[in-house]
Design an enzyme around this catalytic site. Structure first.
Site, short mmCIF file in Angstrom:
data_model
loop_
_atom_site.label_atom_id
_atom_site.label_comp_id
_atom_site.label_asym_id
_atom_site.label_seq_id
_atom_site.Cartn_x
_atom_site.Cartn_y
_atom_site.Cartn_z
N ASP A 35 0.81 -1.04 -0.01
CA ASP A 35 -0.10 0.16 -0.14
C ASP A 35 0.97 1.20 -0.08
OD1 ASP A 35 -3.32 0.44 0.93
OD2 ASP A 35 -1.99 2.01 0.98
N PHE A 162 -16.84 -11.39 -2.85
CA PHE A 162 -18.36 -11.21 -2.41
C PHE A 162 -18.61 -11.14 -0.88
CE2 PHE A 162 -18.40 -13.86 -6.11
CZ PHE A 162 -19.20 -13.23 -6.94
N GLY A 285 -27.13 1.48 1.56
CA GLY A 285 -26.02 2.37 1.29
C GLY A 285 -24.82 1.80 1.26
N CYS A 288 -20.79 -0.35 -2.31
CA CYS A 288 -20.92 -1.11 -3.29
C CYS A 288 -22.21 -1.21 -4.16
CB CYS A 288 -20.60 -2.70 -2.82
SG CYS A 288 -19.26 -2.97 -1.76
N LYS A 348 -24.56 0.60 8.06
CA LYS A 348 -24.79 -0.47 8.41
C LYS A 348 -24.25 -1.04 9.86
CE LYS A 348 -22.21 -4.06 6.06
NZ LYS A 348 -22.32 -5.34 5.61
C1 UGA Z 1 -22.20 -5.95 -0.46
C2 UGA Z 1 -22.56 -7.35 -0.98
O1 UGA Z 1 -23.73 -7.76 0.19
C3 UGA Z 1 -21.25 -8.32 -0.77
O2 UGA Z 1 -21.64 -9.52 -1.17
C4 UGA Z 1 -20.31 -7.62 -1.65
O3 UGA Z 1 -19.15 -8.19 -1.79
C5 UGA Z 1 -20.23 -6.12 -1.35
O4 UGA Z 1 -21.21 -5.48 -1.48
C6 UGA Z 1 -19.15 -5.52 -2.48
O5 UGA Z 1 -19.58 -5.34 -3.72
O6 UGA Z 1 -17.97 -5.19 -1.94
P1 UGA Z 1 -21.79 -4.68 1.78
O7 UGA Z 1 -21.79 -3.38 0.91
O8 UGA Z 1 -20.46 -4.71 2.81
O9 UGA Z 1 -21.83 -5.74 0.82
O10 UGA Z 1 -23.11 -4.63 2.66
P2 UGA Z 1 -24.47 -5.52 2.65
O11 UGA Z 1 -24.60 -6.35 4.02
O12 UGA Z 1 -24.87 -6.10 1.46
O13 UGA Z 1 -25.66 -4.18 2.94
C7 UGA Z 1 -25.72 -3.30 1.96
C8 UGA Z 1 -26.95 -2.25 2.45
O14 UGA Z 1 -28.28 -2.96 2.43
C9 UGA Z 1 -26.61 -1.65 3.84
O15 UGA Z 1 -26.94 -0.31 3.84
C10 UGA Z 1 -28.11 -2.42 4.59
O16 UGA Z 1 -28.34 -1.86 5.73
C11 UGA Z 1 -29.03 -2.72 3.39
N1 UGA Z 1 -29.64 -3.62 3.58
C12 UGA Z 1 -29.56 -5.06 3.59
C13 UGA Z 1 -31.21 -3.49 3.68
O17 UGA Z 1 -31.70 -2.39 3.57
N2 UGA Z 1 -32.04 -4.50 3.66
C14 UGA Z 1 -31.70 -5.63 3.82
O18 UGA Z 1 -32.28 -6.68 3.86
C15 UGA Z 1 -30.35 -6.05 3.80
#
Ligand code: UGA
Length: 459
Positions: A35, A162, A285, A288, A348
């Site tokens: 890095d 993922f 949010g 990703c 989150k």
């Molecule tokens: C997401 C994907 O879930 C991963 O598989 C992927 O690797 C990652 O993006 C990436 O591309 O790097 P992440 O952004 O860390 O992961 O978080 P998530 O757990 O997917 O949550 C995303 C958003 O959706 C959060 O704001 C969460 O509060 C919201 N969410 C999630 C909801 O509003 N409702 C749900 O039922 C689930």
């Protein structure tokens, strides 16, 4: 296939790079992470993790004998069997990803290759076609070297990540699948070998991240470069639209007098639909979903193609943030001068990441309407102060400060600390005990019994 430990280089120590490097070192591979940020490298060499990610400090300690951090490509690339490129790809103003960092990483890798065969792996979420693009940059930069080591061969592969922030270690060690895209059978073989311990689940699981009971052999999807790149976007966009669909139905549920939590439970039990990512609320949010849905639409536009379903998922998501503000306005009638407390700033729970967090938009919308805003977060406060100087003065260090004389409180991020809060203690501090549950996670009847006027985004 017999397990063989390899020499690995990881470029970039963000969420993806760091988790990849630390996990592979934990599995026994010899890993060097590069890095350019000296401060970060010093911190990591000192065993301290620059991001908040549950379990990462412990895994870093366990992996330490196989793991080094450096700012020098020359210390990391020569002799590596595999070089992962996991640099950031932020959105350019038109929605397409900015590939500056990827280009410069590829050039630096090409300047330092000296092994007989190295697989250069795109681990960042990169636009479809980037595999070929990185391959061209590597070849160009390599050709420009004054001395080119004899026998040096390399090939580009795509290995999308993922993992979810907040669950990074679990998702990396116990993934649903591993996807490898390459047009070169030798690269597939090397990466297959690298991931053997995960595919066969032969490693001893760390005590802080136990192996799930129901995990079997992890499926390996080996495919061509473009398909691997598209799998990542297609998966993220699908998850984003699943949530937006739950939110769209949620607003209709409120109008017809249905309970969205029951509706999504009833839907999710159909195994063709599945219960995960159907939680309605203020919407998604993070770094990703917003970026990847935009990038997908931008890629489609290059082919003169539109993606109305993905576009709609984005619009519904933006609307949810506004709906939170309108729910408060409907209730309070006047927002000007009202004190509104937002519980949760991180996008989150279990992360201090603030990127595209609904809380920030809701705070700005409320401020624009003249409300007095306070924000609280169990972990992300410090980062918030650093990264959001304009909103920093509205940070509440304590929950007493947030609830005191408040006209309404919104639960934006469902941190466990908020779910387990002594809600009975705080209701008495509020001027008007309005509670907007932005995630449909609190028990409405219990909150009403405690004296709150309980509101939900869809309800
Ligand atoms: C997401 C994907 O879930 C991963 O598989 C992927 O690797 C990652 O993006 C990436 O591309 O790097 P992440 O952004 O860390 O992961 O978080 P998530 O757990 O997917 O949550 C995303 C958003 O959706 C959060 O704001 C969460 O509060 C919201 N969410 C999630 C909801 O509003 N409702 C749900 O039922 C689930």
């Amino acid at each position: 296939m017999e397990e063989r430990y390899m020499k690995v280089c990881v470029v970039g120590t963000g969420y993806v790079g760091l988790t990849t490097g630390v996990s592979l070192a934990f599995l026994g591979h010899q890993v060097t992470c590069v890095d350019l940020d000296q401060q970060k490298v010093d911190m990591l060499n000192g065993g301290r993790c620059p991001i908040y990610e549950p379990g990462m400090d412990d895994l870093l300690a366990e992996a330490a004998p196989n793991l080094t951090f450096t700012t020098s490509y020359t210390d990391a690339v020569p002799g590596a069997d595999v070089v992962f490129v996991a640099v950031q790809t932020p959105s350019a103003p038109d929605g397409s990803p900015d590939l500056r960092y990827l280009r410069s990483a590829a050039e630096s890798v090409a300047q330092n290759l000296d092994h007989s065969f190295t697989v250069v792996v795109n681990k960042s979420t990169v636009p479809i076609g980037s595999g070929n693009w990185v391959d061209a940059i590597l070849r160009e930069s390599f050709a420009q070297r004054a001395e080119r080591p004899a026998g040096c061969e390399f090939s580009v592969a795509s290995n999308p990540e993922f993992l979810r922030e907040g669950n990074a270690i679990h998702d990396t060690l116990f993934p649903d699948r591993i996807v490898i895209g390459s047009d070169n059978p030798r690269s597939l073989e090397v990466l297959n070998q690298l991931y053997r311990p995960i595919i066969n689940q032969t490693f001893t699981a760390p005590s802080f991240s136990p192996r799930p009971d129901d995990i079997g052999a992890v499926p390996l999807v080996s495919t061509d470069l473009a398909s691997a790149e598209l799998i990542k976007y297609a998966a993220n966009a699908f998850l984003a639209l699943k949530i937006s669909y739950a939110n769209e139905i949620g607003q209709l549920a409120a109008k017809v007098g249905a309970d969205i939590t029951e509706v999504t439970r009833g839907m999710g039990l159909d195994q063709r639909i599945g219960s995960r990512f159907l939680q309605a609320g203020v919407g998604w949010g993070g770094s990703c979903f917003g970026k990847d849905t935009r990038a997908l639409i931008a890629t489609a536009a290059e082919y003169n193609y539109s993606m109305p379903i993905v576009q709609a998922a984005r619009e519904v998501n933006e609307r949810q943030r506004l709906i939170a503000v309108e729910r408060l306005q409907d209730e309070l009638r006047i927002l000007k001068g009202r004190k509104i407390g937002l519980l949760g700033i991180a996008f989150k729970p279990n992360t201090d990441d603030l990127r595209d967090s609904p809380s920030l938009d809701i705070a700005n919308l409320l401020l624009a309407r003249g409300a007095r805003v306070r924000l609280h977060d169990p972990i992300a406060g410090e980062r918030f102060r650093r990264e959001q100087p304009a909103l920093a003065p509205y940070l509440s260090e304590s929950l007493d400060d947030l609830f005191d004389d408040c006209d309404a409180v919104v639960l934006v991020t469902e941190w466990a600390q908020y779910l387990e809060l002594d809600w009975s203690k705080f209701v008495g501090l509020m001027r008007t005990p309005i509670l907007l549950d932005g995630r449909h996670v609190l028990d409405a009847d219990r909150m009403a019994r405690l004296g709150y006027k309980y509101l939900a985004i869809a309800g």
